[in-house]
Design a protein around this motif. Structure first.
Motif, PDB file in Angstrom:
ATOM      1  N   LYS A 140       0.817  -1.207   0.000  1.00  0.00           N
ATOM      2  CA  LYS A 140       0.000   0.000   0.000  1.00  0.00           C
ATOM      3  C   LYS A 140       0.859   1.268   0.000  1.00  0.00           C
ATOM      4  CE  LYS A 140      -3.848   2.203   2.470  1.00  0.00           C
ATOM      5  NZ  LYS A 140      -4.658   2.325   1.244  1.00  0.00           N
ATOM      6  N   GLY A 141       0.605   2.128  -0.960  1.00  0.00           N
ATOM      7  CA  GLY A 141       1.321   3.390  -1.041  1.00  0.00           C
ATOM      8  C   GLY A 141       2.576   3.364  -1.893  1.00  0.00           C
ATOM      9  N   ARG A 142       2.985   2.184  -2.343  1.00  0.00           N
ATOM     10  CA  ARG A 142       4.231   2.079  -3.106  1.00  0.00           C
ATOM     11  C   ARG A 142       4.156   2.830  -4.437  1.00  0.00           C
ATOM     12  NH1 ARG A 142       8.523  -1.568  -2.698  1.00  0.00           N
ATOM     13  NH2 ARG A 142       9.693  -1.968  -4.607  1.00  0.00           N
ATOM     14  N   MET A 143       3.106   2.554  -5.221  1.00  0.00           N
ATOM     15  CA  MET A 143       2.984   3.196  -6.524  1.00  0.00           C
ATOM     16  C   MET A 143       2.745   4.701  -6.389  1.00  0.00           C
ATOM     17  SD  MET A 143       3.558   0.857  -8.750  1.00  0.00           S
ATOM     18  CE  MET A 143       4.695   0.120  -7.585  1.00  0.00           C
ATOM     19  N   THR A 144       2.014   5.076  -5.347  1.00  0.00           N
ATOM     20  CA  THR A 144       1.773   6.499  -5.112  1.00  0.00           C
ATOM     21  C   THR A 144       3.082   7.219  -4.838  1.00  0.00           C
ATOM     22  OG1 THR A 144      -0.425   6.058  -4.205  1.00  0.00           O
ATOM     23  CG2 THR A 144       0.584   8.164  -3.632  1.00  0.00           C
ATOM     24  N   ARG A 145       3.942   6.615  -4.020  1.00  0.00           N
ATOM     25  CA  ARG A 145       5.221   7.248  -3.707  1.00  0.00           C
ATOM     26  C   ARG A 145       6.109   7.337  -4.935  1.00  0.00           C
ATOM     27  NH1 ARG A 145       7.218  11.183  -2.099  1.00  0.00           N
ATOM     28  NH2 ARG A 145       9.327  11.194  -1.253  1.00  0.00           N
ATOM     29  N   LEU A 146       6.138   6.303  -5.756  1.00  0.00           N
ATOM     30  CA  LEU A 146       6.948   6.340  -6.974  1.00  0.00           C
ATOM     31  C   LEU A 146       6.442   7.419  -7.934  1.00  0.00           C
ATOM     32  CD1 LEU A 146       7.610   2.543  -7.627  1.00  0.00           C
ATOM     33  CD2 LEU A 146       9.266   4.287  -6.937  1.00  0.00           C
ATOM     34  N   ALA A 147       5.132   7.566  -8.021  1.00  0.00           N
ATOM     35  CA  ALA A 147       4.566   8.609  -8.878  1.00  0.00           C
ATOM     36  C   ALA A 147       4.997   9.992  -8.393  1.00  0.00           C
ATOM     37  CB  ALA A 147       3.046   8.498  -8.909  1.00  0.00           C
ATOM     38  N   GLU A 148       5.075  10.168  -7.090  1.00  0.00           N
ATOM     39  CA  GLU A 148       5.498  11.453  -6.523  1.00  0.00           C
ATOM     40  C   GLU A 148       6.962  11.748  -6.822  1.00  0.00           C
ATOM     41  OE1 GLU A 148       2.476  11.301  -2.638  1.00  0.00           O
ATOM     42  OE2 GLU A 148       4.616  10.819  -2.419  1.00  0.00           O
ATOM     43  N   LEU A 149       7.748  10.696  -7.055  1.00  0.00           N
ATOM     44  CA  LEU A 149       9.177  10.865  -7.296  1.00  0.00           C
ATOM     45  C   LEU A 149       9.544  10.990  -8.770  1.00  0.00           C
ATOM     46  CD1 LEU A 149      10.519   8.251  -4.710  1.00  0.00           C
ATOM     47  CD2 LEU A 149      10.745  10.744  -4.548  1.00  0.00           C
ATOM     48  N   GLU A 150       8.559  10.913  -9.658  1.00  0.00           N
ATOM     49  CA  GLU A 150       8.849  10.879 -11.096  1.00  0.00           C
ATOM     50  C   GLU A 150       9.639  12.097 -11.576  1.00  0.00           C
ATOM     51  OE1 GLU A 150       5.144  10.219 -13.047  1.00  0.00           O
ATOM     52  OE2 GLU A 150       5.068   8.100 -12.487  1.00  0.00           O
ATOM     53  N   GLU A 151       9.402  13.244 -11.008  1.00  0.00           N
ATOM     54  CA  GLU A 151      10.113  14.453 -11.440  1.00  0.00           C
ATOM     55  C   GLU A 151      11.096  14.947 -10.389  1.00  0.00           C
ATOM     56  OE1 GLU A 151       7.866  17.370 -13.761  1.00  0.00           O
ATOM     57  OE2 GLU A 151       6.146  16.024 -13.658  1.00  0.00           O
ATOM     58  N   GLU A 152      11.452  14.085  -9.432  1.00  0.00           N
ATOM     59  CA  GLU A 152      12.469  14.428  -8.434  1.00  0.00           C
ATOM     60  C   GLU A 152      13.813  14.578  -9.129  1.00  0.00           C
ATOM     61  OE1 GLU A 152      14.545  15.599  -5.788  1.00  0.00           O
ATOM     62  OE2 GLU A 152      12.643  14.954  -4.849  1.00  0.00           O
ATOM     63  N   ASN A 153      14.421  15.778  -9.056  1.00  0.00           N
ATOM     64  CA  ASN A 153      15.676  15.984  -9.798  1.00  0.00           C
ATOM     65  C   ASN A 153      16.927  15.791  -8.952  1.00  0.00           C
ATOM     66  OD1 ASN A 153      16.021  18.585  -8.448  1.00  0.00           O
ATOM     67  ND2 ASN A 153      14.423  19.339  -9.820  1.00  0.00           N
ATOM     68  N   ARG A 154      16.760  15.455  -7.687  1.00  0.00           N
ATOM     69  CA  ARG A 154      17.931  15.082  -6.884  1.00  0.00           C
ATOM     70  C   ARG A 154      18.224  13.590  -7.064  1.00  0.00           C
ATOM     71  NH1 ARG A 154      15.645  17.013  -1.208  1.00  0.00           N
ATOM     72  NH2 ARG A 154      13.829  16.039  -2.176  1.00  0.00           N
ATOM     73  N   THR A 155      19.453  13.200  -6.842  1.00  0.00           N
ATOM     74  CA  THR A 155      19.802  11.782  -6.848  1.00  0.00           C
ATOM     75  C   THR A 155      18.982  11.083  -5.762  1.00  0.00           C
ATOM     76  OG1 THR A 155      22.053  12.324  -7.552  1.00  0.00           O
ATOM     77  CG2 THR A 155      21.691  10.131  -6.621  1.00  0.00           C
ATOM     78  N   MET A 156      18.394   9.933  -6.112  1.00  0.00           N
ATOM     79  CA  MET A 156      17.523   9.218  -5.176  1.00  0.00           C
ATOM     80  C   MET A 156      18.192   7.955  -4.647  1.00  0.00           C
ATOM     81  SD  MET A 156      13.874   9.613  -7.181  1.00  0.00           S
ATOM     82  CE  MET A 156      14.572   9.293  -8.806  1.00  0.00           C
ATOM     83  N   ILE A 157      17.959   7.666  -3.373  1.00  0.00           N
ATOM     84  CA  ILE A 157      18.589   6.531  -2.707  1.00  0.00           C
ATOM     85  C   ILE A 157      17.506   5.632  -2.118  1.00  0.00           C
ATOM     86  CG2 ILE A 157      20.202   5.821  -0.909  1.00  0.00           C
ATOM     87  CD1 ILE A 157      21.327   8.708  -1.030  1.00  0.00           C
ATOM     88  N   PHE A 158      17.620   4.342  -2.408  1.00  0.00           N
ATOM     89  CA  PHE A 158      16.647   3.367  -1.908  1.00  0.00           C
ATOM     90  C   PHE A 158      17.380   2.169  -1.310  1.00  0.00           C
ATOM     91  CE2 PHE A 158      14.913   5.535  -5.598  1.00  0.00           C
ATOM     92  CZ  PHE A 158      13.636   5.910  -5.203  1.00  0.00           C
ATOM     93  N   TYR A 159      16.795   1.570  -0.282  1.00  0.00           N
ATOM     94  CA  TYR A 159      17.230   0.272   0.212  1.00  0.00           C
ATOM     95  C   TYR A 159      16.243  -0.771  -0.325  1.00  0.00           C
ATOM     96  CZ  TYR A 159      20.356   2.404   3.699  1.00  0.00           C
ATOM     97  OH  TYR A 159      21.367   3.090   4.335  1.00  0.00           O
TER      98      TYR A 159
END
Length: 247
Positions: A140-159
């Motif tokens: 729950k919330g995974r796809m919503t969070r990814l959609a919010e990050l689509e135009e994030e212009n900073r380098t992104m870090i995930f575990y």
């Protein structure tokens, strides 16, 4: 006079990454709180540390935090460690720190190992500004969070878990575009440390053919300034069977 809470980072791989100061603090405190006492016992034995050791993890922290707070207020010095890295960074620690801060207890956090820093610096992507996401929601919330990050212009870090790595990279392609650059760091500071760099498509294909193992950090290149989602839409049009909604 009350005691103090120490937040003590521990190695994410090589035991020699422990700092002299961290060893000194762990030898001096009245109590060491560990995420997994069996895991931490190996580290403590390696450095000849024999202090009292108790469990403090995500399943019991809500019950034990008040007891620990009272011990510190009564004068005990307490150190918190996790299985690897800095407590509070995708590991238990925040609740205890917040409680101590609210009670006016001194909190001293030692500098030390954190898996995402070497992964970020080694990626080759800008690290002057970055977005740390840790573990994404599994469902729950995974796809919503990814959609919010689509135009994030900073380098992104995930575990991510090695068991979910390929699926996660495929989801990243849906949202960021298959040509977005990424770097997957595996087994940081361990014997078989690996950094796999390329586009999301290339790296996903590699790990589809080579089963990943160990601890995973994914670094994803930020979107170009003012970028839209054309790549993502094109990818979805060409791959309609991958559409999935887990919200």
């Amino acid at each position: 006079m009350g005691g103090k809470l120490y937040i003590v980072p521990t190695p994410v791989g090589n035991l020699e990454d422990m700092t002299f100061r961290a060893v000194s603090v762990l030898k001096s405190v009245d109590l060491i709180l560990a995420e997994d006492t069996r895991t931490s016992s190996v580290l403590l034995k390696h450095y000849d540390i024999h202090g009292r050791l108790e469990s403090h993890h995500k399943f019991n922290e809500h019950k034990t935090v008040s007891v620990i707070k009272e011990r510190i207020l009564a004068g005990a010095d307490v150190a918190l460690i996790s299985d690897a890295g800095t407590p509070g960074i995708s590991d238990p620690g925040f609740l205890l720190v917040r409680t101590c801060v609210q009670e006016g207890i001194e909190v001293e956090t030692l500098p030390g190992a954190t898996a995402f820093v070497p992964a970020l610096v080694s990626s080759g992507y800008p690290c002057d500004r970055f977005c740390f996401e840790g573990f994404l929601p599994v469902k729950k919330g995974r796809m919503t969070r990814l959609a919010e990050l689509e135009e994030e212009n900073r380098t992104m870090i995930f575990y991510e878990s090695p068991y979910r790595l390929v699926k996660t990279l495929q989801q990243f392609m849906e949202h960021f575009g298959e040509d977005r650059g990424c770097s997957v760091a595996r087994e940081i500071s361990k014997k078989f440390e690996e950094h796999r760099r390329g586009t999301l498509k290339d790296v996903a294909q590699w790990y589809s053919a080579h089963e990943p193992k160990g601890e995973i950090v994914i670094i994803v290149e930020g979107a170009p300034e003012k970028a839209k989602v054309q790549e993502k839409r094109k990818w979805k049009e060409e791959n309609p069977e991958t559409e999935e909604n887990t919200d």
